[in-house]
Scaffold this active site. Structure first.
Site, PDB file in Angstrom:
ATOM      1  CG  ASP A 300     -15.305 -13.344  79.061  1.00 30.50           C
ATOM      2  OD1 ASP A 300     -16.506 -13.484  79.304  1.00 30.50           O
ATOM      3  OD2 ASP A 300     -14.563 -14.261  78.673  1.00 30.50           O
ATOM      4  CG  ASP A 531     -11.454 -16.050  76.560  1.00 34.75           C
ATOM      5  OD1 ASP A 531     -12.538 -15.460  76.777  1.00 34.75           O
ATOM      6  OD2 ASP A 531     -11.294 -17.272  76.712  1.00 34.75           O
ATOM      7  CG  ASP A 535     -15.180 -11.788  75.417  1.00 38.55           C
ATOM      8  OD1 ASP A 535     -16.250 -11.587  76.005  1.00 38.55           O
ATOM      9  OD2 ASP A 535     -14.417 -12.733  75.689  1.00 38.55           O
TER      10      ASP A 535
END
Length: 778
Positions: A300, A531, A535
């Site tokens: 990410d 995080d 995700d």
């Protein structure tokens, strides 16, 4: 607001209607699946290795050999207990990281505001959103305006303004303002809940489980072939029927890699303990194994590769001003509270400039107005004249005060670099003019570029997957060293490979999840680092999910590795730790499969040479205890991490073990014939003891040969490995020299076999080098 019975804009729901809807829609929480302890314990006895041990126990009981059956049962229970213990520790860690919705919420029931548990919310409830609070469900705003941080849900690094009619999701953080909202969806029906459901159903395959199954399968086929040869010979030579069962039982015991599952678990547990000291917590032991195999890391952007913190990245002054003036004036039109990240970034940048006496004194401040899309300040200069300072989006201010061509060009350049562009205009009330432009960005983590470069040197390709715009994603990718095409938003192709794009932009949580699965279907071992709640499904689906230290609870609960220290150094530590663990397990697997193959060959050839079984089931059980379990010391050995992603190729491992096992067979048969023909050992009991001593010595020799991919003396074994060798050799020497449980042998003969095994080890090491090079085992 809905005009459903029991609901109105002033009173909210009645308690009676709320109870009815709670029964209809369920609690506003995530369902948890819990497997009882007895079921998890029972599962440890239902796998290929336990099945083989259980079959051996039944055969021993059928023969009336209760002691041997009890010993095998202890081995079976030890394996199960070790696996259950480590699984319990991992589950305890995971429970501590479980995702939770907002615990308390202000909700209007029966015409009065009440503070209730978020789990009791139902669709139609009227709730209050306040500064610093968490949105407890998917809601539609009715009154007021708020600045919402949805980065943990959508991946967008910049907060968004929301007013009446806007919809927001459970888990968003209120950065500024207050509002009333109506609940639209709760529990698993929220966007947060659908993400959690994807987490629940997502499962990555375990290469460890597949490796164990393939080892057991190969040994099972080989054992069946050896048993068939033995039975054909026994039938041809009219061996009595009652002697066939111990023969078959001994062959079955010889094929069981009894400690292999426990060794995989122990190696991973030791790796997890070492990793914890480096700032990374393993919530699933399989993540340690998969880290060795990982060849693609999907990451990410916001909060992972970047700091999820806005800062002033660029400042362009208009004619008549300089950069410091732009920041000082913009700071006057910024809130002093630290809740608005845009205002906070501007005030921090202004404060970092050299102190200078301000010609303006602030007299009034108007916070950001979503309708006007500006924030405004009123000030007085040294001459007492009134000044107006306006800060806002470039397009808004350009309509208010047309900008010069060079400022428009500068704004477009900033936007191409992924900046959020704000303008500042100021002057006496009637004569506003441009002061300059401010470009905001979410800066990369200090160690992101280094991590990506080092992972590349280790053979791991990094791919950025983000919900942000292509321009912003491309700008961050360039700063962290990711080169390659950027995939724009849109439907993803059914088949896609990591090498096709360096960045996937504008993706949703489902897209991240499907991308990970697509990479996996292409044969890759995929890691996912993130995080946010958006995700979590991809973190769970990936073979190794990594949550950074600032991750949300749902991301941490979905991940297999949770970084406990700031920065990304834990990712590199995880890869190196995984590869060290892999090398230790590979050593044990090579040793175990080599030993099993040469034992089964020895049983068969020994039967053909002597006409009798060269080992009894009791001797084979002793060899299992002294050999297989003591060899678990390999999990502590000194090894070099693999230079590239490890791939379990059990076919190559089995081939190497078969070649080395054939060499071991030659040594064992030579010793057996020497004892029978040169020493006149006609008693079968004496030959069986000699066979057991020989197997122990040659197995230890081959252990030291396979533990090093180079020459056997290239590295010093760990203290535990040396201790296990001493214990193994000492135990068989004690039993054989004292005649305990076996026929007694002279101590000189035992020493001679050990010396011969050492000489054989040096010769076998030369063969190993050629075999490992040919089969690419490193």
């Amino acid at each position: 607001m809905n005009d459903a019975p029991g609901s109105n804009a002033r009173a909210g729901l009645s308690s009676e209607e709320a109870r009815a809807r709670l029964g209809r829609y369920g609690p506003n929480s995530m369902p948890e699946e819990r497997s009882p302890l007895w079921r998890r314990a029972l599962a440890k006895f239902s796998a290929p290795v336990p099945w083989m041990l259980e079959a051996a126990i039944l055969l021993e009981l059928a023969l009336g050999e209760r002691i041997e059956a009890a010993v095998i049962a202890v081995l079976l229970c030890f394996n199960a207990a070790l696996g259950l213990l480590q699984e319990g520790r991992a589950k305890a860690t995971l429970e501590a990281l479980k995702a939770r919705l907002a615990l308390q919420v202000s909700v209007r029931r029966d015409g009065a505001w009440q503070t209730l548990s978020a789990e009791t919310l139902v669709p139609g409830d009227l709730v209050k959103l306040d500064l610093g609070g968490v949105v407890p469900a998917d809601v539609e705003l009715l009154e007021g305006s708020v600045l919402l941080d949805q980065s943990m849900l959508t991946g967008e690094s910049l907060p968004v303004e929301a007013g009446p009619g806007a919809k927001t999701f459970a888990g968003a953080l209120v950065r500024r303002g207050a509002a009333f909202a109506e609940v639209g969806a709760t529990g698993t029906r929220t966007r947060f809940g659908r993400t959690a459901e994807l987490v629940r159903v997502a499962h990555g395959r375990s290469s460890q489980q597949e490796a164990v199954l393939r080892v057991v399968r190969n040994l099972g086929f080989f054992s069946a072939a050896m048993v068939l040869v033995q039975l054909v010979y026994a039938t041809a030579t009219h061996v009595e029927a009652h002697a066939l069962v111990p023969l078959v039982l001994t062959a079955i015991l010889a094929a069981i890699p009894v400690a292999l599952p426990a060794t995989f678990t122990l190696a991973a547990a030791l790796g997890a303990a070492a990793l914890a000291r480096e700032g990374a917590l393993a919530t699933r032991l399989s993540a340690i194994d998969e880290a060795a195999n990982m060849d693609v890391l999907c990451s990410d952007k916001t909060g992972t590769l970047t700091q999820n913190r806005l800062e002033v990245a660029d400042c362009r002054a208009a004619q008549g001003y300089d950069g410091d003036s732009v920041l000082r004036l913009a700071a006057l039109a910024s809130a002093e509270s630290g809740f608005d990240p845009v205002d906070g970034a501007i005030r921090a940048a202004a404060a970092a400039k050299p102190a200078a006496a301000s010609p303006l004194r602030l007299v009034h401040f108007e916070p950001f107005d979503p309708a006007r899309r500006t924030a405004e300040a009123r000030a007085i200069d040294l001459q007492g004249r009134g000044w107006r300072i306006v800060k806002g989006a470039f397009a808004t201010l350009d309509a208010l005060v047309p900008a010069a061509a060079e400022l428009r060009a500068a704004a477009q350049a900033m936007e191409r670099d992924g900046r959020r562009v704000l303008g500042v205009v100021a002057g006496p009330d009637a004569t506003l003019s441009w002061v300059g432009l401010i470009g905001l960005s979410d800066p990369p983590r200090d160690d992101a570029a280094q991590m990506i470069a080092e992972l590349g040197s280790l053979g791991v390709r990094t791919v950025m997957i983000t919900g942000d715009s292509p321009a912003t994603a491309a700008a961050v990718a360039a700063r962290v060293g990711l080169t390659g095409p950027v995939r724009p938003p849109g439907a993803l192709p059914e088949r896609v490979q990591p090498g096709e794009y360096a960045v996937f932009a504008g993706v949703f949580p489902e897209d991240k999840f499907h991308l990970v699965r697509a990479f996996q279907s292409g044969g890759h071992t995929v890691g996912m680092c993130g995080d946010g709640a958006n995700d979590a499904p991809a973190l769970r689906q990936a073979q190794i999910g990594i949550a950074v230290s600032t991750a949300t609870d749902i991301a941490k609960s979905a991940a297999g590795i949770v970084l406990t220290q700031p920065g990304l150094g834990g990712i590199l530590a995880t890869v190196r730790c995984g590869r060290i663990t892999y090398q230790r397990i590979l050593t044990y697997t090579l040793r175990s499969v080599t030993a099993k193959i040469h034992q089964m060959l020895f049983l068969t050839v020994g039967l053909l040479v002597t006409g009798r079984a060269v080992l009894t089931p009791m001797l084979m059980v002793l060899l299992m205890v002294s050999g297989d379990f003591l060899a678990m010391s390999a999990t502590t050995d000194r090894v070099q991490p693999s230079p590239r992603p490890a791939v379990w190729s059990i076919g190559r491992v089995t081939a190497a073990a078969a070649l080395l096992g054939s060499c071991n067979l030659g040594f064992c048969i030579a010793v057996l014939l020497f004892g029978r023909d040169r020493l006149g050992m006609t008693a079968h009991a004496g030959l069986r003891t000699l066979a057991a001593v020989t197997l122990v010595c040659v197995t230890q020799a081959s252990f030291y040969v396979v533990r090093e991919r180079r020459r056997w003396w290239a590295s010093r074994p760990s203290a535990w490995v040396l201790a296990s060798t001493a214990l193994d050799l000492g135990l068989i020497t004690l039993l054989a020299s004292r005649g305990i449980l076996v026929h007694r042998l002279p101590i000189w003969l035992i020493g001679a076999v050990a010396a011969g095994a050492f000489a054989f080890m040096c010769a076998l090491d030369l063969v190993k080098g050629a075999v490992f090079r040919a089969l690419a085992i490193d």
